[in-house]
Design a protein around this motif. Structure first.
Motif, PDB file in Angstrom:
ATOM      1  N   ARG A  75     -28.261  55.331  -3.014  1.00 35.41           N
ATOM      2  CA  ARG A  75     -28.611  56.687  -2.589  1.00 35.41           C
ATOM      3  C   ARG A  75     -28.797  56.807  -1.084  1.00 35.41           C
ATOM      4  O   ARG A  75     -28.881  57.900  -0.546  1.00 35.41           O
ATOM      5  CB  ARG A  75     -29.902  57.148  -3.287  1.00 35.41           C
ATOM      6  N   GLY A  76     -28.881  55.675  -0.417  1.00 31.37           N
ATOM      7  CA  GLY A  76     -28.995  55.705   1.035  1.00 31.37           C
ATOM      8  C   GLY A  76     -30.396  55.955   1.553  1.00 31.37           C
ATOM      9  O   GLY A  76     -30.607  56.048   2.766  1.00 31.37           O
ATOM     10  N   ILE A  77     -31.377  56.076   0.660  1.00 30.03           N
ATOM     11  CA  ILE A  77     -32.764  56.283   1.059  1.00 30.03           C
ATOM     12  C   ILE A  77     -33.681  55.451   0.164  1.00 30.03           C
ATOM     13  O   ILE A  77     -33.255  54.951  -0.874  1.00 30.03           O
ATOM     14  CB  ILE A  77     -33.180  57.774   0.978  1.00 30.03           C
ATOM     15  N   SER A  78     -34.919  55.305   0.564  1.00 30.39           N
ATOM     16  CA  SER A  78     -35.864  54.486  -0.187  1.00 30.39           C
ATOM     17  C   SER A  78     -36.313  55.196  -1.460  1.00 30.39           C
ATOM     18  O   SER A  78     -36.116  56.398  -1.638  1.00 30.39           O
ATOM     19  CB  SER A  78     -37.086  54.182   0.679  1.00 30.39           C
ATOM     20  N   SER A  79     -36.962  54.428  -2.345  1.00 30.73           N
ATOM     21  CA  SER A  79     -37.484  55.009  -3.576  1.00 30.73           C
ATOM     22  C   SER A  79     -38.580  56.025  -3.258  1.00 30.73           C
ATOM     23  O   SER A  79     -38.689  57.061  -3.917  1.00 30.73           O
ATOM     24  CB  SER A  79     -38.037  53.906  -4.490  1.00 30.73           C
ATOM     25  N   GLY A  80     -39.392  55.739  -2.247  1.00 33.27           N
ATOM     26  CA  GLY A  80     -40.423  56.689  -1.845  1.00 33.27           C
ATOM     27  C   GLY A  80     -39.830  58.001  -1.376  1.00 33.27           C
ATOM     28  O   GLY A  80     -40.362  59.083  -1.682  1.00 33.27           O
ATOM     29  N   ALA A  81     -38.723  57.922  -0.637  1.00 28.74           N
ATOM     30  CA  ALA A  81     -38.066  59.135  -0.160  1.00 28.74           C
ATOM     31  C   ALA A  81     -37.493  59.944  -1.327  1.00 28.74           C
ATOM     32  O   ALA A  81     -37.524  61.182  -1.321  1.00 28.74           O
ATOM     33  CB  ALA A  81     -36.958  58.775   0.826  1.00 28.74           C
ATOM     34  N   LYS A 138     -47.551  63.578 -11.593  1.00 26.95           N
ATOM     35  CA  LYS A 138     -48.743  62.722 -11.678  1.00 26.95           C
ATOM     36  C   LYS A 138     -48.614  61.453 -10.848  1.00 26.95           C
ATOM     37  O   LYS A 138     -49.586  60.982 -10.252  1.00 26.95           O
ATOM     38  CB  LYS A 138     -49.004  62.354 -13.148  1.00 26.95           C
ATOM     39  N   HIS A 139     -47.418  60.894 -10.791  1.00 23.78           N
ATOM     40  CA  HIS A 139     -47.226  59.607 -10.117  1.00 23.78           C
ATOM     41  C   HIS A 139     -46.289  59.776  -8.921  1.00 23.78           C
ATOM     42  O   HIS A 139     -45.102  60.057  -9.083  1.00 23.78           O
ATOM     43  CB  HIS A 139     -46.666  58.579 -11.095  1.00 23.78           C
ATOM     44  N   LYS A 140     -46.841  59.589  -7.732  1.00 24.98           N
ATOM     45  CA  LYS A 140     -46.108  59.873  -6.505  1.00 24.98           C
ATOM     46  C   LYS A 140     -45.849  58.632  -5.653  1.00 24.98           C
ATOM     47  O   LYS A 140     -45.441  58.753  -4.500  1.00 24.98           O
ATOM     48  CB  LYS A 140     -46.866  60.931  -5.693  1.00 24.98           C
ATOM     49  N   THR A 141     -46.099  57.455  -6.204  1.00 22.89           N
ATOM     50  CA  THR A 141     -45.864  56.221  -5.460  1.00 22.89           C
ATOM     51  C   THR A 141     -44.841  55.343  -6.176  1.00 22.89           C
ATOM     52  O   THR A 141     -44.792  55.316  -7.409  1.00 22.89           O
ATOM     53  CB  THR A 141     -47.171  55.420  -5.294  1.00 22.89           C
ATOM     54  N   PRO A 142     -44.027  54.596  -5.424  1.00 24.42           N
ATOM     55  CA  PRO A 142     -42.988  53.743  -6.021  1.00 24.42           C
ATOM     56  C   PRO A 142     -43.531  52.672  -6.958  1.00 24.42           C
ATOM     57  O   PRO A 142     -42.849  52.274  -7.907  1.00 24.42           O
ATOM     58  CB  PRO A 142     -42.312  53.114  -4.804  1.00 24.42           C
ATOM     59  N   SER A 143     -44.747  52.209  -6.729  1.00 21.10           N
ATOM     60  CA  SER A 143     -45.270  51.091  -7.519  1.00 21.10           C
ATOM     61  C   SER A 143     -45.344  51.421  -9.010  1.00 21.10           C
ATOM     62  O   SER A 143     -45.086  50.547  -9.849  1.00 21.10           O
ATOM     63  CB  SER A 143     -46.652  50.686  -7.010  1.00 21.10           C
ATOM     64  N   PHE A 144     -45.670  52.671  -9.349  1.00 17.21           N
ATOM     65  CA  PHE A 144     -45.742  53.060 -10.759  1.00 17.21           C
ATOM     66  C   PHE A 144     -44.382  52.892 -11.432  1.00 17.21           C
ATOM     67  O   PHE A 144     -44.282  52.328 -12.535  1.00 17.21           O
ATOM     68  CB  PHE A 144     -46.206  54.511 -10.886  1.00 17.21           C
ATOM     69  N   TYR A 145     -43.328  53.378 -10.771  1.00 20.34           N
ATOM     70  CA  TYR A 145     -41.995  53.339 -11.368  1.00 20.34           C
ATOM     71  C   TYR A 145     -41.453  51.913 -11.416  1.00 20.34           C
ATOM     72  O   TYR A 145     -40.778  51.542 -12.393  1.00 20.34           O
ATOM     73  CB  TYR A 145     -41.058  54.266 -10.578  1.00 20.34           C
ATOM     74  N   ALA A 146     -41.728  51.136 -10.389  1.00 21.00           N
ATOM     75  CA  ALA A 146     -41.293  49.734 -10.393  1.00 21.00           C
ATOM     76  C   ALA A 146     -41.935  48.981 -11.550  1.00 21.00           C
ATOM     77  O   ALA A 146     -41.280  48.176 -12.237  1.00 21.00           O
ATOM     78  CB  ALA A 146     -41.648  49.087  -9.060  1.00 21.00           C
ATOM     79  N   GLU A 147     -43.214  49.260 -11.797  1.00 17.44           N
ATOM     80  CA  GLU A 147     -43.912  48.596 -12.898  1.00 17.44           C
ATOM     81  C   GLU A 147     -43.311  48.986 -14.240  1.00 17.44           C
ATOM     82  O   GLU A 147     -43.129  48.140 -15.122  1.00 17.44           O
ATOM     83  CB  GLU A 147     -45.393  48.964 -12.866  1.00 17.44           C
TER      84      GLU A 147
END
Length: 287
Positions: free
Chosen positions: A225-231, A199-208
């Protein structure tokens, strides 16, 4: 072999006194529980402690030979199957997260680093380690079979010992190395991701949800992890898509709907961008 629906198995399939935990011998395991031979998705954690066997365990399409002493770890949600000879020796342990959490606090499992890292699903055991695991698993199996007073508390204690030892095998660290708040935030992010990635595919949801900024979450992900949260989010979605394409006969449109993409074309574009091939070509190459 493809399936219209991949079977979801819980620890209750073993019809034990406690449907959150089961332990048994590998000898004739497929005759007793034939569903394990077919690709299935488990709600529970699996520890496959091999002493001597012939065959193969497959986790999300990756085959692991069962030819020498080793411990194989399978995380809930993975698609797993096992082909093993009747005379195999070793132990198989299945447990739900709630079984462990009944004694230890919630999310305690994620303090074991091997459960959070993109690492191999198994470790080989040398002669001394193989003997140690054989003894511990033997004590644990005896306790499970005897069902004496306090059996669940004893089994949780044994399980904690095995997980601690497995963590050392996967990731040896110095005794004074401590986990910090950043690692805890990353574990919480991964828990949320497994629960909400459809349902939630963007980093902003998880950061919130974590009460941190998106930039800070990206910093943590890149550090550990060597990569971004979006990745990481895209990788989790891609892994699920690959599982469904490889193991099920669902159409691409059905898989796109299951993963809650706005359209089939958007899903195809997403998949190709993250794998280099279209969903149909991926399926053809893994038949």
């Amino acid at each position: 072999m493809k399936f219209s629906n991949i079977a979801d198995l819980s620890a209750g399939m073993f019809k034990a006194d406690n449907d959150l935990f089961w332990i048994g011998s590998l000898e004739c395991i497929l005759e007793k529980y034939p569903l394990l031979e077919q690709p299935h998705r488990q709600t529970f954690y699996t520890l496959l402690c091999v002493e001597n066997a012939q065959g193969t365990a497959v986790i999300d399409g990756v085959a692991i030979r069962l030819d020498r002493p080793k411990v194989i770890y399978v995380k809930p949600g993975s698609i797993f199957s096992i082909d093993i000879n009747r005379a195999a020796s070793g132990i198989m342990i299945f447990f739900e997260e709630d079984f462990f959490s009944l004694r230890y606090n919630n999310n305690a499992l994620f303090h074991f680093s091997f459960m959070n890292k993109e690492s191999s699903n198994y470790v080989r055991l040398g002669e001394n380690k193989a003997f140690e695991w054989k003894m511990l698993c033997g004590f644990m199996l005896q306790e499970f079979n005897d069902q004496h007073k306090g059996v669940e508390s004893v089994l949780r204690s044994f399980l904690n010992i095995l997980l601690c030892k497995l963590d050392r095998q996967f990731n040896p660290v110095t005794p004074n190395e401590k986990k910090n708040n950043k690692e805890e935030k990353l574990r919480q992010f991964q828990l949320l991701l497994d629960e909400h990635f459809r349902k939630h595919k963007t980093p902003s949801f998880y950061a919130e949800q974590l009460n941190i900024t998106t930039n800070y979450m990206n910093k943590i992900c890149r550090q550990y992890r060597g990569i971004s949260s979006g990745a990481l989010i895209r990788k989790r979605i891609t892994i699920e898509a690959q599982r469904l394409l490889h193991y099920s006969v669902r159409t691409v449109a059905e898989i796109a709907k299951d993963l809650e993409f706005e359209s089939v074309s958007y899903f195809i574009t997403f998949f190709k961008k993250n794998t280099g091939v279209t969903p149909e070509n991926f399926r053809k190459s893994h038949q």
